[in-house]
Design a protein around this motif. Structure first.
Motif, PDB file in Angstrom:
ATOM      1  N   ARG A  70      -7.999  -6.610  -0.726  1.00  0.00           N
ATOM      2  CA  ARG A  70      -6.762  -7.241  -1.176  1.00  0.00           C
ATOM      3  C   ARG A  70      -5.809  -7.455   0.004  1.00  0.00           C
ATOM      4  O   ARG A  70      -5.128  -8.478   0.092  1.00  0.00           O
ATOM      5  CB  ARG A  70      -6.081  -6.378  -2.234  1.00  0.00           C
ATOM      6  N   ILE A  92       0.834  -1.203   0.000  1.00  0.00           N
ATOM      7  CA  ILE A  92       0.000   0.000   0.000  1.00  0.00           C
ATOM      8  C   ILE A  92       0.868   1.252   0.000  1.00  0.00           C
ATOM      9  O   ILE A  92       0.615   2.214  -0.729  1.00  0.00           O
ATOM     10  CB  ILE A  92      -0.942  -0.004   1.223  1.00  0.00           C
ATOM     11  N   THR A 106      -8.862  -2.088  -1.869  1.00  0.00           N
ATOM     12  CA  THR A 106      -7.512  -2.100  -1.286  1.00  0.00           C
ATOM     13  C   THR A 106      -7.499  -2.903  -0.009  1.00  0.00           C
ATOM     14  O   THR A 106      -6.597  -3.722   0.235  1.00  0.00           O
ATOM     15  CB  THR A 106      -7.033  -0.660  -1.006  1.00  0.00           C
ATOM     16  N   GLU A 151       2.586   1.802  -3.429  1.00  0.00           N
ATOM     17  CA  GLU A 151       1.626   2.238  -4.436  1.00  0.00           C
ATOM     18  C   GLU A 151       1.238   3.694  -4.227  1.00  0.00           C
ATOM     19  O   GLU A 151       1.000   4.427  -5.185  1.00  0.00           O
ATOM     20  CB  GLU A 151       0.388   1.347  -4.401  1.00  0.00           C
ATOM     21  N   PRO A 182      -5.903   4.609   2.368  1.00  0.00           N
ATOM     22  CA  PRO A 182      -6.824   4.457   1.233  1.00  0.00           C
ATOM     23  C   PRO A 182      -8.273   4.330   1.714  1.00  0.00           C
ATOM     24  O   PRO A 182      -8.552   3.811   2.799  1.00  0.00           O
ATOM     25  CB  PRO A 182      -6.349   3.158   0.574  1.00  0.00           C
TER      26      PRO A 182
END
Length: 448
Positions: free
Chosen positions: A382, A334, A379, A337, A374
């Motif tokens: 996942r 995370i 997200t 990204e 996020p």
């Protein structure tokens, strides 16, 4: 000695070849598991067998215990190689190994009310270490007829206090943190205050109080200019887990100074070794300098981890808390990204995460970064799916840890070879219980 030297060279050459082959595995950081897709980096035959193996069985496999799995030949070969070339880790000492010599009752060593005085303020791990280390240092000092020792990185002075008051050695502690030195002196005074209650005036006067110095060591020349009392004109060097380059620095001082009668040193913090330049801590030996002997930071860092304790946790089924590796690896994906610059960012260490949701874990872990998390449901979905792969994360970490003893073997044998190349006999032995003190090998060399 010539035969011993050639044997060391052969072992070092063989181990380095293995490390070169599996360097890719040594250099995998566990937090990059999902970012770099570590699972796919394993050989296909390894993935097929390990994806269904319980971590408890994996612990048995790494420890060399019997199992019913048909393992890939490449893995069996690696396992056997590690077992063959790694330095033995089982301690050859215990508290009963050293028979207590007859001691005068009127002394810190012999008085029944003072025997445990040296263990006051000392935690279990340090108590285990200083007790065995002191016995070995005293024995070595007796062999070379030396009655003085200098301890580098002496901390609160537990070891020099034991050597001075119990073994009647002239002892000096070198420590870079002035507060620790002040506290060490305070504990000396407290010990003497108690001892004087039970000793005769004559014996109390003879107590050898250790001396403590505040010195930051940066190079070997500083050791040549140490101002020591006349009683310490010749001395033994001791280092109980000196950090990084300090261990190699002490070995260099031993071979170069006629004042140093012996050295007893236990290494630590290999990832902090300097690996380039004339004053480097690795490699030290001429032989290794001429080979492809480089060890990455990642490999030196993993070599400081406790493989014995870790395997025990796996074998005993106490691996649920190891899921934290998967939590951190999922969070890393995370972070990267969101911003590639956040790779390997320092996040808050979270314990007892087993019953925690992934989103809660992330909230706590990044709160110091003041980073907006996020909001996309996919997200977090996942992330939860990543956590279901925690067994794979543990497996890859365990396989890395399997190689760790080989790296430590190279570093320690390089130090021994350096001493031998300079004309001295040198040996290494496992002293401490590796489950209490993972860096448990002591290097001993004497100037006879």
């Amino acid at each position: 000695m010539k035969s011993h030297k050639s044997t060391l060279q052969s072992v070092l050459s063989a181990v380095l070849k293995v490390i070169r082959v599996y360097e890719w595995l040594l250099n995998l950081y566990v937090l990059d598991f999902f970012v770099d897709n570590h699972w796919e980096k394993l050989p296909t035959s390894w993935r097929e067998i390990f994806q269904n193996i319980d971590p408890q069985v994996l612990g048995d496999i790494i420890s060399g215990n019997h199992n019913n799995y048909v393992l890939p030949l490449s893995f069996l070969s690696l396992l056997k190689t590690v077992q063959t070339y790694s330095l033995p880790r089982t301690s050859i000492y215990n508290y009963e190994s050293f028979k207590e010599i007859h001691s005068i009752h009127d002394s810190c060593r012999g008085h029944p009310r003072l025997k445990n005085l040296f263990l006051k303020h000392v935690k279990l791990k340090k108590r285990h270490e200083v007790t065995l280390m002191a016995e070995i240092v005293h024995h070595t000092a007796s062999q070379v007829k030396c009655d003085a020792v200098v301890d580098f990185g002496s901390g609160l002075g537990h070891l020099v206090r034991l050597l001075a008051y119990k073994y009647d050695l002239y002892a000096a502690g070198i420590e870079c943190q002035s507060q620790l030195t002040q506290d060490a002196r305070k504990q000396d005074w407290e010990l003497e205050y108690t001892a004087k209650k039970y000793l005769s005036t004559e014996s109390a006067i003879k107590l050898r109080r250790p001396i403590h110095f505040d010195i930051i060591l940066n190079n070997i020349s500083q050791l040549d200019h140490l101002v020591l009392p006349d009683t310490m004109d010749n001395y033994g060097l001791i280092g109980l887990h000196p950090c990084g380059d300090l261990g190699p620095l002490l070995l260099k001082h031993f071979v170069s100074s006629n004042k140093v009668r012996f050295i007893c040193v236990v290494g630590c913090c290999y990832m902090k070794l300097t690996c380039e330049g004339a004053d480097r801590g690795y490699p030290m030996s001429k032989y290794l300098t001429g080979l492809d002997s480089g060890l990455s930071y990642a490999s030196r860092e993993i070599s400081c981890h406790s493989i014995d304790t870790y395997c025990d946790r796996l074998k005993n089924g106490h691996y649920e808390d190891l899921k934290i590796h998967a939590y951190r690896a999922a969070l890393e994906r995370i972070l990267v990204e969101h911003d590639p610059k956040l790779r390997h960012a320092q996040v808050r260490s979270i314990k007892n995460s087993d019953n925690m949701t992934f989103q809660r874990y992330c909230t706590l872990a990044v709160e110091r970064l003041e980073l907006p998390l996020p909001t996309c449901a996919s997200t977090w979905s996942r992330g939860e799916a990543d956590l279901q792969q925690w067994r794979r994360v543990v497996t890859v970490y365990t396989l890395r840890l399997l190689l760790a003893p080989l790296v430590e073997t190279v570093i320690l044998l390089d130090r021994i070879l350096f001493v031998i190349e300079n004309g001295f006999s040198c040996n290494i032995r496992p002293v401490f219980d590796p489950k209490i003190s993972p860096r448990n090998h002591i290097i001993v060399a004497k100037r006879m």
